[in-house]
Design a protein around this motif. Structure first.
Motif, PDB file in Angstrom:
ATOM      1  N   GLY A   1     -11.524  -4.114  -2.948  1.00  0.00           N
ATOM      2  CA  GLY A   1     -11.991  -4.938  -4.078  1.00  0.00           C
ATOM      3  C   GLY A   1     -10.872  -5.498  -4.948  1.00  0.00           C
ATOM      4  O   GLY A   1     -11.100  -6.355  -5.786  1.00  0.00           O
ATOM      5  N   GLY A   2      -9.648  -5.012  -4.758  1.00  0.00           N
ATOM      6  CA  GLY A   2      -8.535  -5.448  -5.605  1.00  0.00           C
ATOM      7  C   GLY A   2      -7.837  -6.663  -5.050  1.00  0.00           C
ATOM      8  O   GLY A   2      -8.245  -7.172  -4.007  1.00  0.00           O
ATOM      9  N   PRO A   3      -6.774  -7.166  -5.632  1.00  0.00           N
ATOM     10  CA  PRO A   3      -6.279  -6.772  -6.941  1.00  0.00           C
ATOM     11  C   PRO A   3      -7.131  -7.368  -8.074  1.00  0.00           C
ATOM     12  O   PRO A   3      -7.529  -8.517  -7.994  1.00  0.00           O
ATOM     13  CB  PRO A   3      -4.866  -7.375  -6.960  1.00  0.00           C
ATOM     14  CG  PRO A   3      -4.915  -8.498  -5.993  1.00  0.00           C
ATOM     15  CD  PRO A   3      -5.939  -8.154  -4.964  1.00  0.00           C
ATOM     16  N   ASN A   4      -7.347  -6.543  -9.040  1.00  0.00           N
ATOM     17  CA  ASN A   4      -8.113  -6.904 -10.234  1.00  0.00           C
ATOM     18  C   ASN A   4      -9.434  -7.593  -9.896  1.00  0.00           C
ATOM     19  O   ASN A   4      -9.708  -8.681 -10.395  1.00  0.00           O
ATOM     20  CB  ASN A   4      -7.257  -7.776 -11.165  1.00  0.00           C
ATOM     21  CG  ASN A   4      -7.893  -7.877 -12.542  1.00  0.00           C
ATOM     22  OD1 ASN A   4      -8.648  -7.001 -12.951  1.00  0.00           O
ATOM     23  ND2 ASN A   4      -7.594  -8.938 -13.263  1.00  0.00           N
ATOM     24  N   PHE A   5     -10.234  -6.968  -9.056  1.00  0.00           N
ATOM     25  CA  PHE A   5     -11.586  -7.411  -8.677  1.00  0.00           C
ATOM     26  C   PHE A   5     -11.600  -8.736  -7.903  1.00  0.00           C
ATOM     27  O   PHE A   5     -12.663  -9.301  -7.702  1.00  0.00           O
ATOM     28  CB  PHE A   5     -12.494  -7.567  -9.907  1.00  0.00           C
ATOM     29  CG  PHE A   5     -12.679  -6.305 -10.696  1.00  0.00           C
ATOM     30  CD1 PHE A   5     -13.319  -5.206 -10.151  1.00  0.00           C
ATOM     31  CD2 PHE A   5     -12.214  -6.209 -12.004  1.00  0.00           C
ATOM     32  CE1 PHE A   5     -13.492  -4.042 -10.888  1.00  0.00           C
ATOM     33  CE2 PHE A   5     -12.369  -5.052 -12.742  1.00  0.00           C
ATOM     34  CZ  PHE A   5     -13.016  -3.966 -12.184  1.00  0.00           C
TER      35      PHE A   5
ATOM     36  N   LYS B   1       0.839  -1.204   0.000  1.00  0.00           N
ATOM     37  CA  LYS B   1       0.000   0.000   0.000  1.00  0.00           C
ATOM     38  C   LYS B   1       0.871   1.250   0.000  1.00  0.00           C
ATOM     39  O   LYS B   1       2.076   1.187   0.235  1.00  0.00           O
ATOM     40  CB  LYS B   1      -0.921  -0.013   1.217  1.00  0.00           C
ATOM     41  CG  LYS B   1      -2.015  -1.066   1.099  1.00  0.00           C
ATOM     42  CD  LYS B   1      -3.087  -0.806   2.111  1.00  0.00           C
ATOM     43  CE  LYS B   1      -4.348  -1.543   1.686  1.00  0.00           C
ATOM     44  NZ  LYS B   1      -5.504  -1.090   2.419  1.00  0.00           N
TER      45      LYS B   1
ATOM     46  N   ASN C   1      -7.282  -1.736 -13.034  1.00  0.00           N
ATOM     47  CA  ASN C   1      -7.244  -3.164 -12.697  1.00  0.00           C
ATOM     48  C   ASN C   1      -6.521  -3.984 -13.753  1.00  0.00           C
ATOM     49  O   ASN C   1      -6.002  -5.056 -13.452  1.00  0.00           O
ATOM     50  CB  ASN C   1      -8.658  -3.696 -12.488  1.00  0.00           C
ATOM     51  CG  ASN C   1      -9.147  -3.427 -11.073  1.00  0.00           C
ATOM     52  OD1 ASN C   1      -8.452  -2.787 -10.285  1.00  0.00           O
ATOM     53  ND2 ASN C   1     -10.315  -3.888 -10.745  1.00  0.00           N
TER      54      ASN C   1
ATOM     55  N   LYS D   1     -11.741   2.079 -13.141  1.00  0.00           N
ATOM     56  CA  LYS D   1     -11.337   0.909 -12.368  1.00  0.00           C
ATOM     57  C   LYS D   1     -10.900  -0.228 -13.292  1.00  0.00           C
ATOM     58  O   LYS D   1      -9.942  -0.941 -13.004  1.00  0.00           O
ATOM     59  CB  LYS D   1     -12.498   0.453 -11.479  1.00  0.00           C
ATOM     60  CG  LYS D   1     -12.022   0.115 -10.099  1.00  0.00           C
ATOM     61  CD  LYS D   1     -13.104  -0.221  -9.151  1.00  0.00           C
ATOM     62  CE  LYS D   1     -12.427  -0.820  -7.919  1.00  0.00           C
ATOM     63  NZ  LYS D   1     -13.333  -1.470  -7.038  1.00  0.00           N
TER      64      LYS D   1
ATOM     65  N   THR E   1      -8.442  -3.985   0.808  1.00  0.00           N
ATOM     66  CA  THR E   1      -8.115  -4.097  -0.634  1.00  0.00           C
ATOM     67  C   THR E   1      -9.006  -3.260  -1.538  1.00  0.00           C
ATOM     68  O   THR E   1      -8.696  -3.097  -2.714  1.00  0.00           O
ATOM     69  CB  THR E   1      -8.263  -5.561  -1.097  1.00  0.00           C
ATOM     70  OG1 THR E   1      -9.609  -5.973  -0.811  1.00  0.00           O
ATOM     71  CG2 THR E   1      -7.294  -6.494  -0.417  1.00  0.00           C
TER      72      THR E   1
ATOM     73  N   GLN F   1      -3.142  -4.169 -12.530  1.00  0.00           N
ATOM     74  CA  GLN F   1      -3.019  -5.172 -11.464  1.00  0.00           C
ATOM     75  C   GLN F   1      -3.046  -6.583 -12.049  1.00  0.00           C
ATOM     76  O   GLN F   1      -2.350  -7.478 -11.566  1.00  0.00           O
ATOM     77  CB  GLN F   1      -4.167  -5.014 -10.463  1.00  0.00           C
ATOM     78  CG  GLN F   1      -4.047  -3.745  -9.633  1.00  0.00           C
ATOM     79  CD  GLN F   1      -5.080  -3.670  -8.530  1.00  0.00           C
ATOM     80  OE1 GLN F   1      -6.209  -4.123  -8.693  1.00  0.00           O
ATOM     81  NE2 GLN F   1      -4.719  -3.071  -7.410  1.00  0.00           N
ATOM     82  N   ALA F   2      -3.837  -6.752 -13.112  1.00  0.00           N
ATOM     83  CA  ALA F   2      -3.926  -8.091 -13.726  1.00  0.00           C
ATOM     84  C   ALA F   2      -2.575  -8.531 -14.291  1.00  0.00           C
ATOM     85  O   ALA F   2      -2.156  -9.657 -14.063  1.00  0.00           O
ATOM     86  CB  ALA F   2      -4.987  -8.091 -14.817  1.00  0.00           C
TER      87      ALA F   2
END
Lengths: 434, 290
Positions: free
Chosen positions: B235-239, A268, A406, A402, B233, A409-410
């Motif tokens: 909701g993360g990482p990537n949902f 974080k 995301n 988002k 989080t 992040q993926a």
């Protein structure tokens, strides 16, 4: 209790409640009439010939409260008939409840909003007073307040100027004889050198702010355009096209080569910041807004900004990213719009904006401000560079925003850039079909 | 007649309160779910079933639903077993047991937001307690990316939920265990029953009402989870940790799609009602008397 006495007690109770309610409403009415009525004001002593007005100033920056208290005090000395009541809510809460508060005009005569989705929503609800043509707008750098413009109307004034470029440790760079690179190969070589020396090249807060900050500099030259994401949201371009897939591939490359700290997706903001502050990491992937905070925690730090250039040097159009945020707007439902504008005009003065900037460590969009800290001066140098307005904030729909962050992040989680882009585009397509 | 009126006088404040804080917002939410209201504009348009279609077709909502199921399954299984084991270990009324009970109950009194923030630091792979501990013990391979790995993030948060509430459920089990007459156990022991047999044949059947309470409470609580996920989080990482409540929150307060968020809330209410109904049915079935 007899039936009749029971009824009598009920009536008595009802009467008492009515009296109480009417007494309260009379009180409220009379006090608000006293506050607003010119007739009452004329009966007041000569020094307060104008009616007394209490303004509500609503924002989310609790860390600025002390500075604003001083500024408000000065304003009230110049304008004895106006009292400013400041209310700060934490930013999450601000997202959730501030808009409901301002919608009836009882709170937030002057209020702050975020650029992007929130600005759009407030503008669409008609809650901004049109500030176009106000003389105090001339105090601002015109290019930096465009985030508050909609349909050629200046609806809000972005007050803070942020450069969303990674921060680097100048001393580490000097010790290793490194310079901010001018192309992608140079950036990779820089990271390799830092890693070789046992340092974390880039501290990356993948669990919260990292993707949203770092994507901006990474994409700015892969598709050098100020409407890349606007086109995506309009269905005229796709995240599966080369520019976004390339951006994701490059972020993945940095991660795969170990140029982010291990397990960056679980880190974080505070932890990534700590790595930089403790000088374990040479670069912090955030933005200029963290300079003051870093310095406060490690006064020995010397910091500057650098943006990764993702293309060959001769193809680079932009040197960095800027955002103008903390958009100040006058509530269209306000009972005191003129006084709210007066306060905004006061905040727009170079001396007051300077006081705010130097006390809070934030650069401002107001022109001719004198900065007195090394960090603020270093950031103000970026005013001469070619910077692009933060692409993430050009995404108006937060679900799309988002989806985009995301997808970063993926790829950091192991997906291929193509699959991550496809997944994000599917969400954008769904939003388009609504 | 008089009693009836008196009854109403006592019931009315409660009914009014229930109407104001539950019925009215629920009905209002239901109405908004058929509109395009953004949450603060003065006007809105009726959109029919559009919001429900959008929600049900949403990729993110579907992910959120399955994440909810995973989270609930993990929490219910772990919390029930752990709280039962703790209760069995700490049911004896000695001073040390009382102290240990208080110790295990302690996380339940902390606010879930504080718990989320504390555990975010514990789980942090760079500076976190767990990571440092495993590194110090020379087992860096055990220092996982607890909330950064999409495969385990939801379970890492479920573990925190269990940590925070197992003590609370332990108290329910202890109450249940204490209500079992000791003669039954004594008679079984005299008859030569092993510990496991006594537990299986006497303790567990008589503990069924407490177990169903624990199951019902844990299921509903874990299904409604929000604070921990939001703080840890978002909701993360990537949902991978997005659940229905965080999805609804994001719709309402980030996308300003209040109408759609209301449709999501209505669907959530239906799901929760079905779940509660099934739980209460199970609760009734679990009643045992002796």
């Amino acid at each position: 209790m007899k039936k009749s006495s029971f009824r009598a007690s009920l009536w008595a109770a009802a009467l008492a409640v009515m009296l109480l309610v009417s007494a309260c409403s009379n009180n409220t009415a009379s006090s608000s009439a006293q506050e607003n009525s010119p007739a009452k004001a004329s009966e007041a002593p000569a020094e307060s010939a104008q009616p007394k007005v209490t303004l509500s100033f609503l924002h989310w920056r609790g860390e600025d409260t002390e500075s604003f208290n001083g500024i408000i005090k000065k304003f009230q000395e110049e304008n004895p008939n106006i009292t400013v009541e400041m209310q700060t809510l934490p930013s999450d809460q601000y997202q959730a409840s501030a808009l409901a508060k301002i919608s009836d005009g009882s709170t937030g005569d002057l209020f702050a909003s975020f650029p992007g989705a929130q600005f759009e929503a407030v503008a669409n609800a008609g809650l901004y007073t049109d500030l176009s043509g106000e003389p105090f707008l001339a105090n601002y750098s015109e290019a930096l307040i465009q985030a508050g413009v909609k349909e050629s109307k200046q609806l809000a004034v972005p007050y803070q100027l942020v450069y969303n470029d990674p921060i680097y440790n100048v001393k580490i760079f000097e010790q290793l004889g490194l310079q901010p690179p001018s192309d992608w190969e140079g950036f990779l070589a820089l990271c390799a050198k830092l890693k070789e020396k046992g340092l974390i090249p880039i501290a990356f807060a993948g669990a919260d702010i990292g993707p949203g900050q770092f994507m901006n500099t990474m994409v700015m030259n892969n598709l050098p355009s100020d409407d890349a994401f606007t086109k995506v949201e309009a269905g005229e371009d796709k995240l599966t096209n080369a520019w976004w897939v390339k951006t994701l591939s490059q972020i993945k490359e940095l991660n795969d080569k170990g140029y982010f700290q291990p397990n960056a997706l679980g880190t974080k903001d505070a932890a990534a910041g700590a790595l930089f502050i403790q000088e374990k990491a040479a670069i912090l992937a955030s933005g200029s807004y963290q300079l003051a905070q870093n310095k406060a925690q490690n006064p020995d730090l010397t910091q500057k900004l650098l943006a990764p250039i993702t293309v060959p040097a001769d193809q680079a159009k932009y040197e960095g990213i800027h955002t103008s945020t903390f958009l100040l707007g006058v509530n269209s439902k306000s009972k005191h719009p003129e006084e709210a504008k007066k306060f905004l005009e006061f905040l727009s003065r170079a001396d007051i904006a300077g006081q705010y900037a130097n006390e809070t460590g934030q650069n401002v969009t107001v022109k001719d401000v004198e900065y007195n800290t090394t960090e603020l001066k270093a950031v103000s140098e970026w005013g001469d560079k070619k910077t692009l307005f933060q692409p993430r904030f050009t995404i108006k729909n937060s679900e799309n925003q988002k989806a985009v962050t995301n997808s970063i992040q993926a790829v950091l989680g192991g997906s291929s850039p193509e699959d991550a882009a496809k997944e994000a585009q599917a969400i954008v397509d769904q939003q388009l079909s609504k | 007649m008089r009693n009836r009126k008196l009854l109403w006088i006592f019931v009315l404040p409660g009914l009014l309160l229930y109407g104001v804080v539950f019925v009215y917002p629920t009905v209002l939410g239901l109405v908004y779910s058929f509109t395009d209201w953004d949450g603060f504009s003065a006007s809105f348009k009726l959109t029919g079933w559009k919001n429900y279609h959008s929600i049900l077709e949403s990729i993110v909502f579907r992910k959120a639903f399955w994440n909810n199921v995973k989270f609930m399954a993990a929490v219910v299984a772990a919390q029930s077993v752990i709280s039962l084991v703790l209760a069995l270990l700490l049911v004896k009324n000695r001073k040390t047991y009382v102290f240990l009970r208080a110790l295990f109950f302690f996380p339940a009194i902390l606010s879930s937001v504080s718990v989320g923030l504390i555990w975010s630091f514990v789980y942090d792979p760079a500076i976190g307690l767990l990571s440092t501990l495993f590194q110090t013990l020379g087992r860096p391979e055990l220092a996982l990316n607890w909330i950064g790995d999409k495969k385990i993030a939801i379970y890492s948060i479920a573990a925190v939920q269990v940590w925070a509430h197992a003590g609370q459920m332990m108290i329910v089990f202890i109450a249940g265990l204490q209500s079992i007459p000791s003669e039954l156990h004594e008679a079984a022991v005299i008859d030569g029953g092993s510990r496991w047999r006594v537990f299986r044949k006497i303790t567990w059947p008589l503990l069924a009402p407490s177990a169903t309470i624990v199951l019902a409470y844990t299921t509903i609580q874990s299904f409604k989870a929000f604070d921990l996920i939001f703080t840890m989080t978002d909701g993360g990482p990537n949902f991978s940790t997005e659940i229905m409540t965080t999805y609804i929150y994001h719709l309402a307060f980030s996308s300003y799609a209040f109408g759609e968020a209301s449709a999501g809330s209505s669907l959530f209410l239906v799901l929760l009602s079905v779940l509660t109904f099934l739980q209460f049915k199970a609760l009734r079935a679990g009643r045992i008397s002796y």
